[in-house]
Design an enzyme around this catalytic site. Structure first.
Site, PDB file in Angstrom:
ATOM      1  N   CYS A 137      -5.477  -0.028  -8.069  1.00  0.00           N
ATOM      2  CA  CYS A 137      -6.507  -0.974  -7.596  1.00  0.00           C
ATOM      3  C   CYS A 137      -6.530  -1.011  -6.067  1.00  0.00           C
ATOM      4  O   CYS A 137      -5.676  -1.653  -5.446  1.00  0.00           O
ATOM      5  CB  CYS A 137      -6.232  -2.363  -8.172  1.00  0.00           C
ATOM      6  SG  CYS A 137      -7.416  -3.601  -7.614  1.00  0.00           S
ATOM      7  N   CYS A 140      -7.070  -4.547  -4.648  1.00  0.00           N
ATOM      8  CA  CYS A 140      -5.895  -5.435  -4.688  1.00  0.00           C
ATOM      9  C   CYS A 140      -4.855  -5.008  -3.656  1.00  0.00           C
ATOM     10  O   CYS A 140      -4.244  -5.852  -3.012  1.00  0.00           O
ATOM     11  CB  CYS A 140      -5.227  -5.418  -6.062  1.00  0.00           C
ATOM     12  SG  CYS A 140      -6.337  -5.269  -7.453  1.00  0.00           S
ATOM     13  N   ASP A 141      -4.623  -3.704  -3.542  1.00  0.00           N
ATOM     14  CA  ASP A 141      -3.453  -3.233  -2.780  1.00  0.00           C
ATOM     15  C   ASP A 141      -3.793  -2.514  -1.478  1.00  0.00           C
ATOM     16  O   ASP A 141      -2.889  -2.205  -0.700  1.00  0.00           O
ATOM     17  CB  ASP A 141      -2.619  -2.274  -3.657  1.00  0.00           C
ATOM     18  CG  ASP A 141      -2.114  -2.959  -4.914  1.00  0.00           C
ATOM     19  OD1 ASP A 141      -1.927  -4.191  -4.866  1.00  0.00           O
ATOM     20  OD2 ASP A 141      -1.929  -2.278  -5.922  1.00  0.00           O
TER      21      ASP A 141
END
Ligand code: NAP
Length: 312
Positions: A137, A140-141
């Protein structure tokens, strides 16, 4: 055991739209949600091709809009993990949905809209580097790799879209793809090719191995024809090589294709009466937010018609 006219399993765009149509038809409806509503849209940075949003929409914004729309109606939203869906005979076909917390729900109509999970690379070191460089992701990261070099594996829309997103945060992105041609949309590819200093295409290559301590420092790629290896000095590796359908709970006799996606007809009917499927869980060609939303509407309309027929 709670009883509903219809139950939707999954709260991505397909599930939410199905629930919207069901509840607007006056049916007592429940949505079973394992995670925050939105499905894969939630982990998409920017959705550029959803009609009506010419400037694009942030994935989470779209997910919120969908979810809030459904909340305008009397629908029961239950945070739950479904462990089993079984069909019994109780004055006709009845479906029992078992939840992880031991509760059960009973309904004549089920819409399965559980989408799909990221396909792992399947190489030896993948597990070891999860959370230490390997991610599924970018949204997200990605921020962990601000100013650093990263790689993406895959050649579909997800890989291309997320490469563009990451290129705005990191120093450099390598896209590792196993062949020369890309299945992702041309407009993304054109953008990528226009910025070779930011995004480098590493084609006809697969990930051979990962190295680094204590976290990822190198991705070693292997040319698929020559076998030649090359080391990419990156601290992040984002895997976007497709999906595996989330069908662990479905009955054995529910027909699926070779990849495990649920077979339906164009009205979203499966081979089991009263079970419908919508969105990415379905065996189909085009997986987009708009097609998921459309599937949801069609599945709900079919379920409504099915229930009317039973009650006639
Ligand atoms: P996808 O279209 O299935 O693409 C997967 C990519 O990974 C392909 O390029 C495939 O290579 C490669 N691949 C598969 N297995 C591999 C392996 N074991 N090792 C290395 N590479 C491997 O998946 P996706 O990009 O996640 O997209 C899924 C669906 O969502 C698609 O229908 C896509 O159009 C849609 N989507 C749409 C948008 C959008 O429109 N905004 C955004 C994201 C996704 P090959 O090409 O050689 O098979």
């Amino acid at each position: 055991m709670s009883k509903f006219d219809a139950v939707v399993i999954g709260s991505g765009p397909a599930g939410l739209n199905a629930a919207l149509y069901l509840v607007r038809a006056g049916l007592k409806t429940a949505i079973l949600e394992k995670n925050t509503a939105g499905g894969q849209v939630l982990s998409t940075a920017e959705v550029e091709n959803y009609l009506g949003f010419p400037k694009g929409a942030k994935g989470w914004e779209l997910a919120d809009l969908f979810s809030n729309h459904v909340n305008e109606y009397q629908v029961e939203r239950i945070r739950a993990d479904v462990t089993k869906l079984e069909t019994i005979d109780e004055n006709g076909v009845m479906h029992i949905i078992h939840l992880e917390n031991g509760e059960t729900l009973k309904t004549r109509a089920v819409i399965i809209a559980t989408g799909a999970a990221n396909r792992p690379l399947g190489i030896a070191e993948e597990e070891e580097y999860k959370g230490k460089g390997v991610s599924y992701c970018a949204l997200c990261d990605g921020n962990f790799y601000r100013g650093l070099d990263v790689a993406i594996v895959g050649g579909g829309d997800s890989a291309l879209e997320e490469a563009l997103y990451l290129s705005r945060i990191v120093n450099k992105v390598y896209i590792i793809h196993r062949r020369e041609g890309f299945r992702g949309t041309q407009i993304y590819l054109d953008k990528i090719r226009s910025m070779p200093e930011k995004i480098e295409l590493v084609t006809s290559c697969v990930v051979d191995s990962l190295a680094g301590s204590p976290a990822l420092q190198k991705v070693i790629v292997r040319h698929v024809e020559t076998g030649e290896k090359r080391e990419l000095a990156v601290e992040g590796l984002f895997v976007y090589i497709g999906h595996i359908p989330n069908t662990s709970f479905v009955p054995e006799n529910l027909e699926r294709n070779e990849q495990g996606f649920i077979k339906t007809d164009q009205e979203m009917l499966t081979n089991i009466p009263g079970i419908f499927a919508a969105g990415d869980i379905r065996a189909k060609m085009c997986r987009q937010v708009c097609t998921a939303v459309g599937d949801g509407a069609t599945a709900a309309s079919s379920a409504i018609r099915y229930l009317e027929h039973l009650n006639a």
